[in-house]
Design an enzyme around this catalytic site. Structure first.
Site, mmCIF file in Angstrom:
data_model
loop_
_atom_site.group_PDB
_atom_site.id
_atom_site.type_symbol
_atom_site.label_atom_id
_atom_site.label_comp_id
_atom_site.label_asym_id
_atom_site.label_seq_id
_atom_site.Cartn_x
_atom_site.Cartn_y
_atom_site.Cartn_z
ATOM 1 N N GLN A 1 0.744 -1.190 -0.001
ATOM 2 C CA GLN A 1 0.077 0.003 -0.076
ATOM 3 C C GLN A 1 0.758 1.196 -0.088
ATOM 4 O O GLN A 1 0.482 2.250 -0.592
ATOM 5 C CB GLN A 1 -0.901 -0.035 1.277
ATOM 6 C CG GLN A 1 -2.327 0.560 1.069
ATOM 7 C CD GLN A 1 -2.954 0.875 2.292
ATOM 8 O OE1 GLN A 1 -2.659 0.167 3.292
ATOM 9 N NE2 GLN A 1 -3.867 1.548 2.493
ATOM 10 N N ASP B 1 8.533 -7.972 -5.673
ATOM 11 C CA ASP B 1 7.648 -8.179 -4.615
ATOM 12 C C ASP B 1 7.156 -9.834 -4.859
ATOM 13 O O ASP B 1 7.112 -10.311 -5.877
ATOM 14 C CB ASP B 1 6.074 -7.332 -4.683
ATOM 15 C CG ASP B 1 5.287 -7.192 -3.384
ATOM 16 O OD1 ASP B 1 5.438 -6.441 -2.750
ATOM 17 O OD2 ASP B 1 4.684 -8.450 -3.348
ATOM 18 N N LYS C 1 10.926 7.398 14.502
ATOM 19 C CA LYS C 1 9.856 6.961 14.162
ATOM 20 C C LYS C 1 9.218 6.526 15.436
ATOM 21 O O LYS C 1 7.873 6.309 15.694
ATOM 22 C CB LYS C 1 9.893 6.031 13.133
ATOM 23 C CG LYS C 1 8.505 5.308 12.580
ATOM 24 C CD LYS C 1 7.766 5.631 11.516
ATOM 25 C CE LYS C 1 6.450 5.326 11.537
ATOM 26 N NZ LYS C 1 6.029 4.686 10.301
ATOM 27 N N ASN D 1 7.945 8.708 18.039
ATOM 28 C CA ASN D 1 6.588 9.494 17.611
ATOM 29 C C ASN D 1 5.440 8.651 17.622
ATOM 30 O O ASN D 1 4.395 8.832 18.326
ATOM 31 C CB ASN D 1 6.965 9.865 16.217
ATOM 32 C CG ASN D 1 5.889 10.758 15.627
ATOM 33 O OD1 ASN D 1 5.530 11.774 16.099
ATOM 34 N ND2 ASN D 1 5.071 9.978 14.725
ATOM 35 N N TYR E 1 4.970 5.963 19.563
ATOM 36 C CA TYR E 1 4.752 5.659 21.016
ATOM 37 C C TYR E 1 3.850 6.873 21.315
ATOM 38 O O TYR E 1 2.951 6.563 22.056
ATOM 39 C CB TYR E 1 6.120 5.409 21.806
ATOM 40 C CG TYR E 1 5.678 5.120 23.210
ATOM 41 C CD1 TYR E 1 5.018 4.114 23.750
ATOM 42 C CD2 TYR E 1 5.993 6.426 24.084
ATOM 43 C CE1 TYR E 1 4.766 4.233 25.122
ATOM 44 C CE2 TYR E 1 5.521 6.274 25.505
ATOM 45 C CZ TYR E 1 4.814 5.243 25.748
ATOM 46 O OH TYR E 1 4.622 5.194 27.287
#
Lengths: 298, 298, 298, 298
Positions: free
Chosen positions: A11, A31, A171, A174, A176
């Site tokens: 996505q 993929d 990351k 943030n 958390y």
């Protein structure tokens, strides 16, 4: 323009790869989902049968995968990236994975002579499509500099997080903070409803206080962050107010596990002799509980 | 201009009373501390020997006291306000007290034919001096209207909280949220330090996300508050990220009791079948745990 | 045989008073509920119209009421016990009330020259009927000695808790431990069910370990209570096992707020450098967090 | 007598292996620590250079290792057990590892045609030396039957936990309960000390109640476990008592995070309409929060 291998077309990954193509880069993609690969080949990418095949000859290899074990497998597993990777190439893991696993991958790559950095992203899949992601770049100065033109094809803002592993760390912090805050906000909002108070009124009030604006830029900078614990609002009073709020919540049947836990943090701060300090002293108190060296003379 | 009795001349009350005098009101003041009374009489107030004496003939009686028991005693105790209070007068309690005690006082006053409202204040003693407090007015429309000119001598902003008892309620919610948030913020900041991440970088990132801006005005309005739980960020993923953060915190010896409590909130939300809903569904989940009627069809 | 005034004839008080009559004491009783009084007068008690009337001439006054405010009112309110109480009489409060309120009542009685002690009870209303309650006596040696023959008409076991206020304190500790333990036990049992493990098997195992037998008499006496923190089971390992249990519980959707809170206690103990100490060192760690002086050299 | 391969000769493994030798079994041993191997060869074991070499020809292979990754490596890694393992042999993992990893190992062994069971141990290294460990056997009836004579050389009690993976599960539950209980017990004991109450008195009282004896065999069997929630002690009262205990603890500066968390569990039970049910209804409440089907009609 660069030759970029992109592995992981979910996505988030698919629109990120598409934006690289739009900006003129040459893409080789992989993929496990063949349909995802076909979408990208339809846009001009070269499809590959394995991570190794995708990475062959690439200047940049970007991984955008659901977890760290998959990143590890894509790099070091059978037909993995490292089988064909050039020592001049830069591998950029943009997945959100466990920071310590990211560290291990970085170290392992480095030991084998490869260049690896972390650059997870902020914001949503809509931003991935629009090419306006927030990029949190962890890596050496040279790596970040080299990666920047490529990364900025996918995002509108890049924050250099300060070194290898720091992108994934910031990351984590943030997420958390925002995820736990979501639960705390729910407690406040439900108490509001249980008390028959208009949420709009509560919002109006909180929008002007640390309750709505946070502490990082309001109560902390001139107090605990400057080493000043003289009380603007005392821990003793904050503790008392929490006790009242919990008492009310328990009378109105609103479970507040975060509030209950926070009261015990203030309780412990008072036990440590901080009752008459400013409420921002909680930061110093938590630091000490974590075994860190005190910064402010008590 | 009005005749105002002001009872409680502490760090907040004294400058508030002084501002009323400056704006031309006639003041009668009382405090157990005689020196505090003298400061105000020096500014033109009339000193009184008891709450009853202060309230005699007053159009407004303002109480600004440390707790609800003192307010109760000042109103109903020996030589209390109600001994001399006019039925036309309006009593405004500006203290921060237990909301249910405030309700009881309001009811008791009303039963005796008196008019009583709550109007606690926000901001600090500096704002009390400058006359720029935030006034959170709880009362009937008529009471708030009547009190407004007097209250606005002490503050620069008045929020009508929506009815009797709502001023003290919104103060409670605001304080709950900001005090607990302080403890949560400390957890995030200490984890940041333990991980060797620059706090400035963390701040920079969080300033653009719900972590720094809060959820009330970012993630909630277009999701849970509109009844839309389709996932922008799934509860399952939020739960996973919390688990990683706690794992890292436990490896780095950072105690995170609020984080630990919040993980169990998400855990319970998943047990309730909300794993694939948007993370803002936590609000609906907490509502239901509090025994409130579901608002959104699951 | 003694003349006893008994005030409070509820589910517990009524059978307790009845047992005093059966054992030959002369009773004067009072309750706001007239029917409750009539039941006792039917058994030979003398009904009274007020606490004061009941207490007049009594050698012992026993109060068994739902909360401390009622005890206070019965003693010091209008037509209260102290209006007629003899200075030679002993007032025994057998209610379960807030310990600090009990202290205040004791002090106020003492200041007025009266003798007051606390003696809350353990066990259930079935035991009240059978006269086999557990009596937790708080008072001076002389008070407990004097009260004993009367108290033992209602109970089969009396524990001298060690001084004024200690009866109500030990009741509080006992209830705290058993009520919180109930919630913890539920977490373990539900995890057991979620894992498909037979509860009988779990019980069989736990019945032989501290999980079922508690720590007070198993793991603590030869370790932390003796000042020995050499590890039989290290805090580091206990912390690791808790982490696994929480991980499993979160995968199986079993919310474990107490378990989550306890992990952070161990986390903090490790931050304090106790990782390689015996798990019973948690006691010392919690002591220190409460601001108490360390007992054991680390 | 059997031919047993024993892998993992640490603090527990070494004496367990020694006991197998004493009881007459033929042993082949392996450990990364050569000295540990030598101690056992001194007792009559045959030392091996790899797990594979040790397992060659063995009827039983016992693993006693620090974590699941090591068990996995010993079984399936280079020169691992499965390289030489007979399809007739039984592998017994006696390590304490993550239950879901144990499940995966069991499944992988089974897919390759091997027989594998879990049998972690209870008690301490002293019991390992004395051969009086508690064995928690997870496996099919046939596996447990076959393993029993070998296992009973190391332990004095074997509990058949009811099927594959159940040994490790019951160990997890037991450890969870005892480790969290240790933290809860510390809260109670420290509150006791802060209140100036003799711990011996508290112990004496608790030794006769669920506080000391646990709930599994006292309050639960005749109530929630039988489907009877009529109140012997109401959740409303338990909740009230917890509130008093927390209030006292907060006044005396005793942090009680588990107590605070448990109050919110009772709070939620009341929100769910269980206030007037027996306190053992907490079990049913926690079950439902975990998404399990209600067992008792409310």
């Amino acid at each position: 323009m660069a030759f970029v291998a992109f592995i992981g077309l979910g996505q988030m990954g698919a629109p990120m790869a598409a934006n690289l193509i739009k900006k003129g880069h040459q893409l080789s993609v992989y993929d496990v989902n063949r349909q995802a690969v076909e979408v990208l080949t339809g846009l001009g990418a070269k499809g590959a049968d394995s991570p190794s095949a995708a990475a062959s000859g690439a200047e940049f290899v970007i991984t955008m995968l659901p977890n760290g074990d998959l990143v590890e497998q894509v790099l070091f597993g059978e037909s993995g990236v490292t089988e064909s990777l050039s020592k001049q190439a830069l591998v950029i893991d943009m997945s959100t994975i466990h920071p310590l696993q990211s560290d291990r991958l970085c170290q392992k790559m480095s030991q084998q002579g490869f260049s690896y950095m972390d650059a997870p992203v902020g914001r949503t899949s809509d931003h991935a499509i629009a090419g306006t992601l927030l990029i949190l770049a962890g890596g050496t100065e040279a790596q970040v500099e080299k990666a920047k033109p490529v990364l900025m094809c996918m995002g509108s803002e890049l924050i250099n997080a300060g070194g290898p592993g720091m992108g994934i760390r910031v990351k984590l912090i943030n997420n958390y903070m925002s995820i736990a805050l979501n639960a705390l906000s729910a407690e406040a909002a439900v108490l509001c409803e249980a008390l028959g108070l208009s949420f709009d009124v509560a919002l109006q009030v909180m929008s002007g206080t640390p309750a709505g604006k946070g502490h990082f830029t309001t109560s902390w900078p001139n107090k605990v962050l400057k080493g000043d614990l003289s009380p603007a609002f005392m821990i003793d009073l904050a503790h008392k107010d929490l006790g009242i709020a919990l008492d009310v919540a328990n009378q109105f049947h609103v479970p507040m596990p975060l509030g209950a836990a926070s009261r015990e943090v203030y309780n412990q701060a008072r036990a440590a002799g901080r009752g008459r300090e400013d409420w921002t002293a909680i930061l110093e108190q938590v630091r000490i509980c974590a075994g860190l060296t005190p910064k402010i003379k008590q």
